[in-house]
Design an enzyme around this catalytic site. Structure first.
Site, PDB file in Angstrom:
ATOM      1  N   GLU A 402     -22.621 -25.787  -6.494  1.00 28.24           N
ATOM      2  CA  GLU A 402     -23.125 -26.963  -7.214  1.00 28.24           C
ATOM      3  C   GLU A 402     -24.219 -27.733  -6.477  1.00 28.24           C
ATOM      4  O   GLU A 402     -24.363 -28.938  -6.655  1.00 28.24           O
ATOM      5  CB  GLU A 402     -21.993 -27.918  -7.571  1.00 28.24           C
ATOM      6  CG  GLU A 402     -21.014 -27.329  -8.571  1.00 28.24           C
ATOM      7  CD  GLU A 402     -19.970 -28.313  -9.043  1.00 28.24           C
ATOM      8  OE1 GLU A 402     -19.714 -29.299  -8.340  1.00 28.24           O
ATOM      9  OE2 GLU A 402     -19.412 -28.080 -10.129  1.00 28.24           O
ATOM     10  N   GLU A 463     -16.244 -22.520 -13.463  1.00 30.58           N
ATOM     11  CA  GLU A 463     -15.262 -23.614 -13.417  1.00 30.58           C
ATOM     12  C   GLU A 463     -15.236 -24.320 -14.756  1.00 30.58           C
ATOM     13  O   GLU A 463     -16.264 -24.414 -15.434  1.00 30.58           O
ATOM     14  CB  GLU A 463     -15.623 -24.670 -12.358  1.00 30.58           C
ATOM     15  CG  GLU A 463     -15.383 -24.252 -10.940  1.00 30.58           C
ATOM     16  CD  GLU A 463     -15.694 -25.382  -9.950  1.00 30.58           C
ATOM     17  OE1 GLU A 463     -15.347 -26.544 -10.230  1.00 30.58           O
ATOM     18  OE2 GLU A 463     -16.292 -25.074  -8.914  1.00 30.58           O
TER      19      GLU A 463
HETATM   20  C1  GAL Z   1     -16.382 -29.089  -9.302  1.00 33.81           C
HETATM   21  C2  GAL Z   1     -16.345 -28.537  -7.885  1.00 33.81           C
HETATM   22  C3  GAL Z   1     -14.927 -28.213  -7.441  1.00 33.81           C
HETATM   23  C4  GAL Z   1     -14.009 -29.320  -7.815  1.00 33.81           C
HETATM   24  C5  GAL Z   1     -14.082 -29.529  -9.275  1.00 33.81           C
HETATM   25  C6  GAL Z   1     -13.124 -30.561  -9.791  1.00 33.81           C
HETATM   26  O1  GAL Z   1     -17.515 -29.828  -9.504  1.00 33.81           O
HETATM   27  O2  GAL Z   1     -17.125 -27.395  -7.783  1.00 33.81           O
HETATM   28  O3  GAL Z   1     -14.908 -27.976  -6.068  1.00 33.81           O
HETATM   29  O4  GAL Z   1     -14.388 -30.473  -7.130  1.00 33.81           O
HETATM   30  O5  GAL Z   1     -15.381 -29.957  -9.612  1.00 33.81           O
HETATM   31  O6  GAL Z   1     -13.159 -30.559 -11.171  1.00 33.81           O
END
Ligand code: GAL
Length: 745
Positions: A402, A463
């Site tokens: 990210e 994610e």
């Molecule tokens: C994302 C990140 C993860 C975690 C997640 C929580 O932005 O890559 O490491 O923090 O959010 O939803």
């Protein structure tokens, strides 16, 4: 010849910066993997693990050098190491997730030697992932294994085996397959003169009596590093490779390939190394992900490598167990090693069980200065050189998770990844669709609570969910049900999008984190399982996608109460199951048979069941009876599940994941304890103090007594170096005590 000696026992440790002259009495004996501090599973501060510690290991040579070099190999120490031998600095290494080595040879004593490491476990802004905030904890300690490696002055530094199975039809055999293996070998020579050598590849196949499949020869120049390729192509002698089994998700077959280095005489063996490899073809195309030519929808979860109490210092058994949980308990076909290279034991087990892996470099949203970037680039190299023989790995993550675009850095990380491994594609995780696409696969964190149509393909959702709906295993039922449904909706949606190769949810397990994240107790409750790797309802969404031929799954998403939901009752009742039909019984009365809810979830292979039988007459205060569900596959009843209406804890249960541990001082297993109803279901509001007693050559790792919330938790048992029988007894007020026995061998 090469010898590898494990070097994990008999270390001395002090949680302070001690000089090279400090007496041994200032240290305590420890075994690796080791955490610099044991912590509670939550409610602690990351400052507690941030300090400089000292590790010392006295040793005499386990075997004579006989002209060889001796290296010490560290698999992972968090986060910056300075290593000394016999009072001299050997070198320093900055990075907690990648391996490093030092050559001890020129500094060894005839008798005793002293290796000492100054380990800085502070969150150093100059070392990835730090420099800014990070949503995970790094913890501290020499938390992975160490070994001693004896090698000849001329030796192999890496062996990359590239197996390939190709269709090579002949007129006589139109389906004939041919195998082809190429090994890329890197050498280092510290000898005084050039060396003529012979390199040989051996393939351990019972079908092939002559195991040696290729030989080549050449010259290694003194004092140089070089690379060489050795290749076996199909010959008429063995032109039918139909006996070769592919590495698949169901049958992840592996073959042992050995590479031997001989002196010019072809018989004096100088070095030997092996790789366990798989024949598999894995490719992200614009229209989907293909494994061995078959299109597969990827469905998985992210995994952090941290554990309750011990930080990241988990021995092989616990690492392997995580792969088993993701594959067998959760039914995933892919895992992302968020956000760093993880233990070789975890990856080995992914190879063994058939679980695909997306592995990435350390980091979290932040890119530092030029030195910091140079470290990132070096981590790409170390990650790929360490892991490129794993058949399970299908994608290299070569961006800081990210982070914003950085054309120069990510052009370099991609080029390096392709150079070191031309057989795999790259990804780089970002959270904006307009990010510059420098990789082969557009890996995207989609926090829209849906799946956005891809702008770039091949496209993989890396994610979703996470902070959008953190959920504790002791949250009220409605929240836990909605958490599960969010996973179900997104997996369902991506399954119906042909240009999305798959979706990897955030995340498998709750994890410890910094104060800027999580629920204030240093946990991000984003897991489909809790920090102990025990399921919330969302875990059942994944589990229920398992093929019913593997095992039937029947998981009601309820604690079966009259008055826990807003307004009371349990309508609608979601059940996660891979059965074709479910029959619902209330007390003795059948409430009919149900089929999966294909209207709400048209594309999930096994849509959840939405049962609406419990409407007005089943509200707060109305009479209440037990629930029984019976699952049918192909017309036969294959599984049933009951829930008690009385809410009374009937038992305290205690189970050990393993009944035998190695007497090595490091091996550990998990002990799960639960407060359950008369059918064995956990009671999420059964708040109680559970006390443990242990007898025998092992220690308990975890909070004892344990103030249980949520009806389920775990502690661990760590073996000592003495064999024997260990008994652990758990007890709680008003309940039976429960006992497990573990043999330490
Ligand atoms: C994302 C990140 C993860 C975690 C997640 C929580 O932005 O890559 O490491 O923090 O959010 O939803």
């Amino acid at each position: 010849m090469r010898t590898i000696v494990p070097f994990n026992q008999d270390w001395l440790y002090a949680p302070a910066e001690l000089s090279l002259h400090a007496p041994d009495s200032d240290f305590t004996p420890v075994t690796l993997p080791h955490t610099n501090i044991t912590l509670p599973y939550h409610n602690f501060d990351n400052l507690e693990y941030q300090f400089i510690s000292t590790y010392r290991r006295r040793f005499t040579l386990p075997e004579p050098l006989n002209g060889r070099r001796l290296y010490v190999d560290f698999e992972g120490a968090m986060i910056a190491s300075a290593v000394y031998i016999n009072g001299r600095l050997l070198g320093e290494y900055d990075g907690g997730y990648t391996p490093f080595s030092f050559d001890l040879t020129d500094h060894l004593n005839a008798g005793e030697n002293v290796l000492q490491a100054r380990l800085d476990s502070t969150e150093r802004a100059d070392i990835p992932p730090y420099g800014h905030i990070v949503d995970y904890l790094t913890f501290g300690g020499i938390y992975r294994e160490v070994s001693l490696r004896y090698v000849e002055p001329v030796h192999m530094t890496s062996v990359f085996v590239k197996p390939k199975l190709v269709q090579a039809p002949t007129s006589a055999n139109p389906t004939r397959r041919a195998a082809w293996i190429e090994a890329e070998v890197a050498f280092e020579s510290q000898s005084a003169s050039d060396l003529d050598y012979v390199l040989e590849m051996v393939w351990h196949l019972p079908e092939m009596p002559n195991n040696v499949v290729a030989r080549t020869s050449g010259v290694i120049r003194a004092g140089e590093s070089s690379r060489l390729e050795i290749e076996i192509e199909p010959t008429s002698e063995w032109d039918d490779f139909d006996f070769i089994e592919l590495w698949t998700l169901e049958n992840p077959h592996r073959y042992l390939v050995e590479v031997n280095l001989y002196a010019a005489d072809g018989s004096t063996l100088l070095d030997a190394d092996t790789a366990l490899v798989g024949f598999r073809d894995a490719w992200f195309a614009k229209d989907g992900f293909y494994l061995n030519g078959e299109k597969i929808k990827l469905m998985g979860l992210n995994r952090h490598q941290t554990y309750p109490y011990i930080g990241a210092a988990a021995p092989a058994r616990l690492q392997r167990k995580d792969a088993d949980i993701v594959k067998d308990e959760l039914g995933c076909n892919i895992v992302r090693t968020s956000h760093y290279p993880q233990s070789r034991h975890f990856l080995d087990r992914c190879d063994e069980v058939g679980l695909l892996v997306f592995e990435e470099i350390p980091g979290w949203q932040w890119i530092g200065d030029e030195d910091w970037k140079a470290l990132s680039l070096d981590y790409v190299r170390r990650m790929i050189e360490r892991d490129r023989n794993h058949p399970s790995i299908v994608l290299w993550g070569v961006r800081i998770n990210e982070s914003w675009d950085d054309e120069a850095l990510y052009t370099a990380t991609n080029a390096l990844a392709h150079k070191l491994d031309p057989t795999r594609q790259t990804g780089g995780v970002r959270f904006f669709q307009d990010s510059q696409f420098l990789e082969d696969v557009f890996t995207f964190n989609d926090f829209s609570n849906s799946v956005q149509p891809p702008k770039q393909t091949p496209h993989l959702v890396t994610e979703f969910n996470g902070h959008m709906f953190p959920t504790k295993s002791f949250d009220q039922e409605e929240r836990q049900v909605e958490h599960a449904l969010r996973h179900a909706r997104i997996q369902d949606k991506q399954m119906g999008m042909p240009d999305v190769t798959g979706a990897i949810g955030w995340c498998a397990f709750d994890y410890n984190t910094h104060r800027e994240f999580g629920s204030g107790d240093r946990i991000c409750y984003h897991g489909v399982m809790d920090i102990f790797r025990l399921p919330k309802f969302a875990a059942y969404v994944y589990e229920s996608q398992i093929d019913p031929k593997v095992r039937p799954v029947l998981r009601p998403a309820t604690f079966w109460t009259r008055g826990d939901r807003s307004g009371g009752g349990v309508n609608p009742l979601y059940v996660f199951s891979n059965c074709d039909e479910i029959e619902v019984f209330y007390g003795e009365a059948s409430y009919g048979r149900y089929t999966p809810d294909g209207d709400q979830f048209p594309d999930l292979p096994h849509a959840p069941f939405c049962i609406t039988a419990f409407s007005d007459s089943h509200m707060f205060g109305s009479s209440f009876d037990d629930l029984k569900l019976v699952g049918y596959v192909g017309g036969s009843a294959v599984i049933e599940h009951s829930l008690s209406s009385d809410g009374v804890p009937q038992a305290l249960t205690l189970t050990a994941d393993d009944d035998t541990l190695h007497a090595d001082g490091a091996d550990m297993t998990r002990l799960v304890f639960k407060m359950v109803d008369k059918y064995g279901n956990r009671l999420p509001y059964a708040v109680s103090v559970v006390s443990f007693e242990i007898e025998g050559p092992a220690v308990l790792v975890g909070t004892n007594p344990f103030p249980l919330v949520g009806g389920q938790a775990a502690i661990y048992v760590r073996a000592s170096q003495t064999p024997g029988i260990v008994r652990v007894r758990a007890s709680a007020p008003r309940l039976n005590s429960a006992e497990v026995t573990i043999a330490i061998k």
